[in-house]
Motif scaffolding. Structure first.
Motif, PDB file in Angstrom:
ATOM      1  N   THR A 199       0.402  -1.254   0.487  1.00 48.71           N
ATOM      2  CA  THR A 199      -0.194   0.300   0.292  1.00 48.71           C
ATOM      3  C   THR A 199       0.552   1.342   0.216  1.00 48.71           C
ATOM      4  O   THR A 199       0.149   2.185  -0.136  1.00 48.71           O
ATOM      5  CB  THR A 199      -0.899   0.632   1.375  1.00 48.71           C
ATOM      6  N   GLY A 200       1.815   1.240   0.241  1.00 48.13           N
ATOM      7  CA  GLY A 200       3.397   2.041   0.594  1.00 48.13           C
ATOM      8  C   GLY A 200       2.893   3.514   2.026  1.00 48.13           C
ATOM      9  O   GLY A 200       3.153   4.232   1.894  1.00 48.13           O
ATOM     10  N   GLU A 201       1.766   3.080   2.984  1.00 44.40           N
ATOM     11  CA  GLU A 201       1.792   3.759   3.894  1.00 44.40           C
ATOM     12  C   GLU A 201       2.990   3.438   5.123  1.00 44.40           C
ATOM     13  O   GLU A 201       3.026   2.572   4.688  1.00 44.40           O
ATOM     14  CB  GLU A 201       0.270   2.650   4.165  1.00 44.40           C
ATOM     15  N   GLN A 202       2.752   4.602   5.829  1.00 44.60           N
ATOM     16  CA  GLN A 202       3.689   5.052   6.570  1.00 44.60           C
ATOM     17  C   GLN A 202       3.045   4.983   7.928  1.00 44.60           C
ATOM     18  O   GLN A 202       2.227   4.937   7.963  1.00 44.60           O
ATOM     19  CB  GLN A 202       4.638   5.773   6.473  1.00 44.60           C
ATOM     20  N   LEU A 203       3.875   4.608   8.886  1.00 41.40           N
ATOM     21  CA  LEU A 203       3.252   5.320  10.076  1.00 41.40           C
ATOM     22  C   LEU A 203       3.672   6.574  10.548  1.00 41.40           C
ATOM     23  O   LEU A 203       4.306   7.150  10.003  1.00 41.40           O
ATOM     24  CB  LEU A 203       4.292   4.343  11.740  1.00 41.40           C
ATOM     25  N   ASP A 204       2.377   7.548  11.039  1.00 36.98           N
ATOM     26  CA  ASP A 204       2.456   8.599  11.414  1.00 36.98           C
ATOM     27  C   ASP A 204       3.838   8.428  12.904  1.00 36.98           C
ATOM     28  O   ASP A 204       3.852   7.532  13.516  1.00 36.98           O
ATOM     29  CB  ASP A 204       1.449   9.716  11.626  1.00 36.98           C
ATOM     30  N   ASP A 205       3.949  10.096  13.346  1.00 39.70           N
ATOM     31  CA  ASP A 205       4.193  10.033  14.810  1.00 39.70           C
ATOM     32  C   ASP A 205       4.257   9.619  15.954  1.00 39.70           C
ATOM     33  O   ASP A 205       4.402   9.675  16.251  1.00 39.70           O
ATOM     34  CB  ASP A 205       5.114  11.362  14.483  1.00 39.70           C
ATOM     35  N   THR A 206       2.678  10.241  16.045  1.00 41.20           N
ATOM     36  CA  THR A 206       1.781   9.605  16.811  1.00 41.20           C
ATOM     37  C   THR A 206       2.109   8.522  17.081  1.00 41.20           C
ATOM     38  O   THR A 206       2.843   7.619  18.183  1.00 41.20           O
ATOM     39  CB  THR A 206       0.249  10.247  17.266  1.00 41.20           C
ATOM     40  N   ASN A 207       1.583   7.346  16.391  1.00 43.12           N
ATOM     41  CA  ASN A 207       1.548   6.049  16.129  1.00 43.12           C
ATOM     42  C   ASN A 207       2.970   5.709  16.402  1.00 43.12           C
ATOM     43  O   ASN A 207       3.278   4.547  17.629  1.00 43.12           O
ATOM     44  CB  ASN A 207       1.251   5.333  14.855  1.00 43.12           C
ATOM     45  N   ILE A 208       4.235   6.024  16.010  1.00 45.25           N
ATOM     46  CA  ILE A 208       5.446   5.383  15.958  1.00 45.25           C
ATOM     47  C   ILE A 208       5.401   5.867  17.227  1.00 45.25           C
ATOM     48  O   ILE A 208       6.513   5.381  18.157  1.00 45.25           O
ATOM     49  CB  ILE A 208       6.253   6.738  15.318  1.00 45.25           C
ATOM     50  N   ARG A 209       5.718   6.887  17.994  1.00 44.19           N
ATOM     51  CA  ARG A 209       5.771   7.355  19.553  1.00 44.19           C
ATOM     52  C   ARG A 209       5.296   6.252  20.351  1.00 44.19           C
ATOM     53  O   ARG A 209       5.115   4.985  21.482  1.00 44.19           O
ATOM     54  CB  ARG A 209       4.945   8.606  20.195  1.00 44.19           C
ATOM     55  N   HIS A 210       3.619   5.904  20.618  1.00 44.72           N
ATOM     56  CA  HIS A 210       2.922   4.840  20.740  1.00 44.72           C
ATOM     57  C   HIS A 210       4.002   3.581  20.561  1.00 44.72           C
ATOM     58  O   HIS A 210       4.041   2.569  21.298  1.00 44.72           O
ATOM     59  CB  HIS A 210       1.735   4.374  20.115  1.00 44.72           C
ATOM     60  N   GLN A 211       4.739   2.753  19.166  1.00 51.15           N
ATOM     61  CA  GLN A 211       5.056   1.313  19.097  1.00 51.15           C
ATOM     62  C   GLN A 211       6.275   1.296  20.133  1.00 51.15           C
ATOM     63  O   GLN A 211       6.314   1.002  20.075  1.00 51.15           O
ATOM     64  CB  GLN A 211       5.118   1.360  17.341  1.00 51.15           C
ATOM     65  N   ILE A 212       7.088   2.504  19.626  1.00 50.10           N
ATOM     66  CA  ILE A 212       8.276   2.836  20.892  1.00 50.10           C
ATOM     67  C   ILE A 212       7.967   2.574  21.856  1.00 50.10           C
ATOM     68  O   ILE A 212       8.675   1.712  22.934  1.00 50.10           O
ATOM     69  CB  ILE A 212       8.930   3.962  20.272  1.00 50.10           C
ATOM     70  N   LEU A 213       7.141   3.555  23.183  1.00 50.71           N
ATOM     71  CA  LEU A 213       6.566   3.774  24.146  1.00 50.71           C
ATOM     72  C   LEU A 213       6.515   1.978  24.542  1.00 50.71           C
ATOM     73  O   LEU A 213       6.459   0.965  24.993  1.00 50.71           O
ATOM     74  CB  LEU A 213       5.726   3.775  24.555  1.00 50.71           C
ATOM     75  N   THR A 214       5.191   1.087  23.261  1.00 47.95           N
ATOM     76  CA  THR A 214       5.143  -0.326  23.583  1.00 47.95           C
ATOM     77  C   THR A 214       6.311  -1.306  23.178  1.00 47.95           C
ATOM     78  O   THR A 214       6.253  -1.848  24.786  1.00 47.95           O
ATOM     79  CB  THR A 214       4.283  -1.210  22.712  1.00 47.95           C
ATOM     80  N   PHE A 215       7.217  -0.844  22.667  1.00 45.58           N
ATOM     81  CA  PHE A 215       8.717  -1.736  23.140  1.00 45.58           C
ATOM     82  C   PHE A 215       9.350  -1.729  24.107  1.00 45.58           C
ATOM     83  O   PHE A 215       9.593  -2.614  24.851  1.00 45.58           O
ATOM     84  CB  PHE A 215       9.510  -1.555  21.308  1.00 45.58           C
ATOM     85  N   LEU A 216       9.703  -0.314  24.492  1.00 48.87           N
ATOM     86  CA  LEU A 216      10.185  -0.321  25.740  1.00 48.87           C
ATOM     87  C   LEU A 216       9.414  -0.882  27.049  1.00 48.87           C
ATOM     88  O   LEU A 216      10.353  -1.484  28.397  1.00 48.87           O
ATOM     89  CB  LEU A 216      10.549   1.353  25.986  1.00 48.87           C
ATOM     90  N   VAL A 217       8.245  -0.687  26.766  1.00 50.25           N
ATOM     91  CA  VAL A 217       7.484  -0.812  28.481  1.00 50.25           C
ATOM     92  C   VAL A 217       7.147  -2.733  28.680  1.00 50.25           C
ATOM     93  O   VAL A 217       7.838  -3.467  29.266  1.00 50.25           O
ATOM     94  CB  VAL A 217       6.390  -0.829  28.507  1.00 50.25           C
ATOM     95  N   ALA A 218       7.030  -3.098  27.747  1.00 49.10           N
ATOM     96  CA  ALA A 218       7.148  -4.680  27.230  1.00 49.10           C
ATOM     97  C   ALA A 218       8.408  -5.104  26.968  1.00 49.10           C
ATOM     98  O   ALA A 218       8.257  -6.533  27.434  1.00 49.10           O
ATOM     99  CB  ALA A 218       5.978  -4.998  26.256  1.00 49.10           C
ATOM    100  N   GLY A 219       8.417  -4.446  26.314  1.00 44.72           N
ATOM    101  CA  GLY A 219      10.073  -5.158  25.749  1.00 44.72           C
ATOM    102  C   GLY A 219      10.658  -5.673  26.750  1.00 44.72           C
ATOM    103  O   GLY A 219      11.492  -6.284  27.165  1.00 44.72           O
TER     104      GLY A 219
END
Length: 503
Positions: free
Chosen positions: A252-272
């Motif tokens: 699709t060529g889609e990319q993550l926006d910066d807000t969701n990137i923040r959510h993903q980073i936070l998820t990896f740091l917390v859960a990981g």
């Protein structure tokens, strides 16, 4: 998140009261222990806990858990605690609903971050960070706080691998402020989930959310600054953040926006980092209590790494620590650090218990109870025994009876990272040190959304490994070798039941 199950009832603890329901039988500081205790006393495959006007339905048997792990019939649902955590982590991989577009997009874009080639690039980061932990320990006097220091290690490792960021975790005894913010968020989410149905709870919930907002503001600013700094640099996909900033979906060529990137980073740091630090801490606790398992771990580390206590395992050697892998699996059987997950049916159906379950109904699979089901694990299911995971003892075990990494397409995407890091850390630590625990210590567990030993200390003594060169490489046991997924996530919904049982 109302969970009335169409008015159906389930077994529940005696002594239910008007209004508060079964709440009197729950220790608010130890809700997981309360649920596991109720499951053991009731002896039912499924039971309910009514707290004010909310019904919590728990699955405690391996057979019923296996039924709910059928991806054709069931999928992930968000428990009240995860719904509350969305205020903090948004639609990151852990807290997103499967039907949300950002979950599929992020999952597909991050697959390359967990291939064999990616894992090989993380290996030296893990070694470097672990060496810093050893140097930090050698500056200290007295015993080390295991959970505190494993948390420092796993946060620092993940931050460097995911963000190319140093959190300076070993510059002092206090953890990075991110840890305090994370703990506030996790405990607040748990309390919000518990109190959300309580009469007159509005004021208490407002106070909890106010404290959570302080943590939220700190974390949001920290991560937004990291993202902005990387946006200003030339594009690079050498870490998770780089992948999220530049990768486009191949179809699709889609990319993550910066807000969701923040959510993903936070998820990896917390859960990981939180789950891995807990797993390492539980392993070290059990090894300190079981001399035979500890002696076998020392011998295995010496066999693979040889007589030099400063030897570092190569990437390929990590898969050879078979006894340590069984120790890890057994520790996670007894205390899975992500101790539950919720399931809902894809359409209305009838469970093997006779209960009708609709898509809006949800049940929580209580892993410490499922992992102690004597019908699967034997009469000694409460005992620590790594040999349960020998291939000859695992063969034929009920599929889906061991689920510390979740299940199906929503299972842990970073599982390979956590397993590799755990094996590397344990092998080097036990090759380098003798460990001695306080014989009077009684296992105490801190409960948030994850669990970790509390107040557990070890005294570390420099160790002289058995002399002699490391042995020649041998083929790893099935289920322990590094996975080359050819660009695909090795831990998506395509998990093999047999591999689950044979670990």
């Amino acid at each position: 998140m109302r969970n009335d199950w169409g008015g159906q009832s389930f077994p529940h603890p005696p002594g239910r009261l008007p209004i508060v329901g079964d709440g009197r039988g729950i220790d608010p500081s130890r809700p997981l222990h309360s649920m596991v205790g109720h499951a053991a006393r009731l002896g039912e495959p499924i039971f309910e806990i009514q707290v004010f006007d909310q019904k919590f339905v728990f699955v405690a048997s391996a057979e019923l858990a296996a039924e709910m792990c059928d991806e054709q019939r069931f999928g992930k649902s968000l428990s009240p605690a995860l719904e509350a955590l969305r205020d903090f982590a948004g639609d990151g991989l852990f807290t997103a609903r499967t039907e949300e577009p950002n979950w599929r997009l992020a999952h597909d874009l991050l697959r390359p971050a967990f291939t064999r080639a990616a894992m090989q690039s993380y290996h030296p980061i893990m070694l470097e960070t672990l060496a810093e932990l050893f140097a930090y320990w050698e500056r200290l006097d007295g015993p080390v706080d295991v959970s505190r220091d494993m948390t420092k290690l796993t946060l620092e490792t993940l931050a460097r691998a995911a963000l190319s960021r140093d959190f300076a975790s070993f510059e002092g005894t206090e953890p990075h402020p991110f840890i305090a913010a994370m703990v506030t968020a996790l405990t607040s989410s748990q309390r919000v989930a518990t109190l959300s149905g309580a009469p007159g709870s509005r004021l208490a919930l407002r106070r909890i959310r106010k404290r959570q907002q302080v943590a939220q503001d700190y974390v949001d600013e920290l991560l937004d600054d990291i993202i902005a700094a990387r946006r200003a640099e030339p594009p690079s996909e050498h870490d998770l953040l780089g992948i999220m900033l530049s990768a486009k979906h191949p179809e699709t060529g889609e990319q993550l926006d910066d807000t969701n990137i923040r959510h993903q980073i936070l998820t990896f740091l917390v859960a990981g980092h939180e789950t891995t630090s807990g797993a390492l801490s539980f392993v070290l606790y059990y090894l300190s209590r079981h001399p035979e398992a500890l002696a076998a771990a020392h011998a295995e580390a010496d066999e693979v790494l040889g007589g030099d206590r400063d030897a570092e395992p190569t990437f390929e050697q990590v898969a050879r620590f078979r006894h340590l892998r069984r120790v890890l699996d057994e520790a996670l059987r007894l205390w899975p650090t992500a101790p539950a997950f919720s399931r809902s049916p894809r359409e209305t159906l009838t469970l093997s218990t006779g209960h009708v379950m609709r898509p809006q109904d949800w049940a929580i699979v209580l892993l410490p109870s499922v992992h102690r089901d004597q019908g699967v694990w034997g009469e000694d299911a409460e005992e620590f025994d790594p040999d349960r995971f020998l291939p000859e003892n695992s063969r034929g075990r009920m599929p889906h009876s061991y689920k510390p990494w979740g299940t199906g397409e929503r299972s842990c995407i970073g599982r390979q990272f956590a397993q590799h890091e755990s094996m590397l850390v344990l092998a080097r630590l036990l090759h380098r040190y003798e460990i001695t625990g306080d014989p009077d210590y009684q296992l105490d567990i801190a409960e948030r959304l994850t669990i970790v030993p509390k107040g557990f200390e070890l005294r570390l003594t420099p160790r002289t490994p058995s002399a002699g060169p490391a042995t020649e490489p041998v083929d790893p046991e099935p289920g322990t070798e590094p996975v080359d997924a050819g660009g695909a996530c090795p831990f998506s919904g395509a998990q093999r039941d047999g591999a689950d049982a044979a670990r």
